[in-house]
Design an enzyme around this catalytic site. Structure first.
Site, PDB file in Angstrom:
ATOM      1  N   ASP A  95      72.860  -9.118  52.965  1.00 22.05           N
ATOM      2  CA  ASP A  95      72.843  -9.982  51.649  1.00 22.05           C
ATOM      3  C   ASP A  95      74.139 -10.331  50.800  1.00 22.05           C
ATOM      4  OD1 ASP A  95      70.249 -11.077  50.289  1.00 22.05           O
ATOM      5  OD2 ASP A  95      70.415  -9.749  48.925  1.00 22.05           O
ATOM      6  N   ASP A 458      58.338  -2.461  46.643  1.00 21.63           N
ATOM      7  CA  ASP A 458      57.510  -1.784  47.527  1.00 21.63           C
ATOM      8  C   ASP A 458      56.202  -1.410  47.100  1.00 21.63           C
ATOM      9  OD1 ASP A 458      58.762  -0.035  45.808  1.00 21.63           O
ATOM     10  OD2 ASP A 458      59.437   1.403  47.411  1.00 21.63           O
TER      11      ASP A 458
END
Length: 657
Positions: A95, A458
């Site tokens: 990233d 999540d």
């Protein structure tokens, strides 16, 4: 009166929270994967296999906070895992767009040609070299030929030490190379670029940031480091002066290895880890399109090489396998101090609460070490609820025609066994699906993929899948499947707690509130998610009771009547029953009293520090409409001095935010 009312409200809240925690445990189930049966059904006599394909995702945010060595060990453990080599691929998503991670991956791919066959030849465990070579019993191997093993072991260890030196020197190597090329281009008045080893400018982040080449603004990158292997085994060479290790009877093939850096633009929200995972999901659909995907944080590694096979046991179960969306493994850590001072192991949760959910719709998604069915991440209903005609809409999934085609193939359980032709149009499509603007105007991050705009992406992603009617399973193995690195510093640990608790409260005040879910969500599963959402509020009453003794020092203000004997007996019985239930849970889950004590101890620490801050932040957010909890990458970088032999010295260091 106010004191009495507050006390009653606190006790009612504690009772409600306790019920939410206990009720879902009414049908606890432990399930053990039968790897022998799996091999009998899916391994072929000629050494081949009919096991389904898997795409393995590794995510890293920054090569500084998440050291390169951790990430590369994670990749090596994946490349060496015991799964048919032509039936899984590894994707590293960077990233930061840093050249150092790409070149480190190239170095690791070269070393893997030695490490992976070595692991296969001697059935090495664990298959992350840093962890393996640190084991004291490594040289006590008593396999085929001890002398041969010792020679091979020393050679591989020496090559690994050389690899570590090359990885450590990469930043300087890249900087010196870039300075050389930039000096050659100095008279052209161009900005100082970062240069690759092939003499081309790196399309990602430069050492000296420039327009379109900074950490928050660069184009997408997809580089195939190793191509897809062929279906037939390829044995290595016999030992020689050039190749000291004999691999003549060992399959030396390596799985496909891909580097991905999604495009970024300051005009768009990058959606942190969830956006990173969704970019991997899309680009892997174009290249391999495996029906199953598993994601790892870069500080984790495969500790048991049979772990991927273990997860597949649940998906291929003829009873509930087709309706299973994901298989979650417990999180285990290696760098935690022996007494687990800050409750990092959290075994009461991982070995007690999670196991109990197997009797409902299953455990929640815990962020790493979780294998998904690709269709479930795409927002497709389970077979029991799935309509015959499923529309594939570009407004929902994006306007990439190859990706929409891969969706149709995924519905038919088809995958790519060879790498597609990498012509210019296909390369453009790969760059397109990892671009910063691809999600805009689509359902990605809401009904498709990992959920955006929440700190605990999540948990919400798992909730969305359960809400569709899918189930999940919790898998543990005698030898831990995966191991990782935990924040042993108290400051980093509390930041982690704040993010988890803040995301839980944000979920409650969003459209993902479990009370608003449809009928497909099991009532007790609803109670599980409700408990996840509201547990930080208990800290307010914990603080209230913590300050109660001070009130006794105020004369004529707080008058507390001496309790009746019957009430005292009633209180003793209630407390005793609660602890008896706790004893049964400890015995059933197989945890120790120290685990239980650390869990309660750190809950009190968080209740008097992190949780009240989160509740206050949520109140301010609701009143002012400010943004939610800031996503902060937990630093895995140790700051222990070189001369300090105490590897747990970071525990006592106070760090500033």
């Amino acid at each position: 009166m106010w004191f009495w009312v507050t006390s009653v409200v606190a006790d009612v809240w504690f009772s409600f929270s306790w019920l939410l925690y206990q009720l879902p445990k009414f049908n606890p189930i432990k399930m053990i994967p039968d790897l022998t049966a799996l091999g009998e059904h899916y391994d072929l006599p000629n050494g081949g296999s009919t096991l389904p394909n898997i795409d393995v995702f590794v995510t890293t945010a920054d090569p500084i906070d998440e050291p390169v060595l951790y990430t590369m060990n994670c990749v090596l453990s994946i490349l060496a895992t015991d799964y048919p080599v032509d039936r899984y691929s590894c994707y590293l998503s960077d990233d930061s767009g840093a050249l150092v991670l790409y070149e480190a991956l190239v170095e690791v791919a070269s070393f893997a040609a030695l490490w992976v066959p070595f692991c296969r030849k001697y059935s090495i465990e664990p298959r992350a070299p840093e962890n393996y070579f640190q084991r004291e019993e490594a040289t006590d191997y008593t396999g085929m030929t001890t002398g041969e093993f010792i020679n091979d072991f020393r050679h591989v260890q020496r090559m690994y030490e050389e690899l570590k030196m090359r990885l450590k020197s990469l930043p300087c190597t890249i900087k010196e190379r870039s300075e050389f090329y930039n000096n050659m281009e100095a008279n052209k008045g161009r900005p100082k670029a970062t240069w690759m080893a092939n003499g081309k400018q790196w399309p990602g982040t430069w050492i000296e940031p420039a327009a379109n080449h900074s950490k928050e603004h660069h184009e997408g990158i997809v580089q195939i480091v190793r191509d897809h292997p062929g279906p037939k085994p390829h044995h290595g060479l016999r030992a020689s002066d050039i190749h000291p290790v004999n691999f003549s009877d060992v399959d030396t093939r390596l799985p496909m290895l891909v580097y991905v850096a999604r495009g970024k633009n300051p005009c768009y929200d990058h959606n942190k880890k969830a956006g990173n995972l969704n970019a991997q999901l899309r680009v892997s659909a174009l290249l391999t399109n495996a029906p199953f995907v598993i994601n790892f944080d870069c500080d984790h590694h495969i500790n048991n090489s049979l772990a991927l096979r273990a997860a597949m046991c649940f998906f291929l179960d003829p009873r509930e396998g087709d309706n299973t969306a994901f298989v979650q493994f417990p999180q285990r850590f290696e760098n935690v101090d022996p007494t687990d001072r800050y409750g990092n192991h959290n075994r009461v949760f991982f070995d007690g609460a999670m196991y109990a959910l197997n009797g409902l719709q299953g455990p929640s998604y815990l962020g790493t070490g979780c294998m998904f069915r690709r269709l479930a991440l795409y927002g497709i209903d389970p077979p029991r609820w799935r309509p015959d005609d499923i529309p594939i809409d570009s407004s929902k999934y994006g306007n990439s025609l190859p990706f929409l085609k891969s969706l149709l193939e995924a519905l038919k359980q088809q995958c790519h066994t060879t790498t597609p032709t990498l012509n210019e149009s296909f390369l453009d499509e790969m760059t397109k699906v990892v671009s910063s603007s691809y999600d805009i105007g689509t359902d990605w991050g809401r009904g498709v993929g990992h959920v955006y705009k929440i700190a605990t992406e999540d948990m919400v992603t798992g909730f969305r899948i359960h809400r569709h009617g899918w189930r999940s399973m919790y898998c543990t193995m005698e030898v831990d499947a995966f191991r990782g690195t935990a924040p042993i510093n108290l400051t980093e640990r509390l930041f982690q707690i704040i993010r988890w608790a803040g995301g839980s409260l944000e979920m409650f005040f969003s459209h993902n509130n479990p009370l608003l879910a449809g009928r497909r969500l099991h009532p007790m599963q609803r109670a599980v998610y409700l408990n996840y959402n509201i547990y930080p509020y208990a800290s307010l009453f914990v603080m209230f009771y913590a300050f109660c003794p001070v009130m006794w020092l105020i004369p004529d203000e707080i008058l507390i009547q001496r309790p009746f004997i019957k009430y005292v007996l009633y209180l003793i019985i209630i407390i005793a029953l609660i602890h008896i239930i706790g004893i049964f849970e400890i015995k059933w889950a197989g945890i120790t009293w120290l685990d239980w004590w650390r869990n309660d101890q750190f809950f009190m620490v968080a209740s008097l520090s992190a949780y009240p801050i989160v509740v206050l932040h949520m109140v301010v957010k609701l009143l002012t409409r400010e943004k939610g909890i800031h996503f902060r990458v937990t630093s895995k970088q140790t700051r222990t001095k070189d001369h300090d032999n105490n590897k747990y010295a970071d525990m006592y260091e106070v760090r500033c935010p």
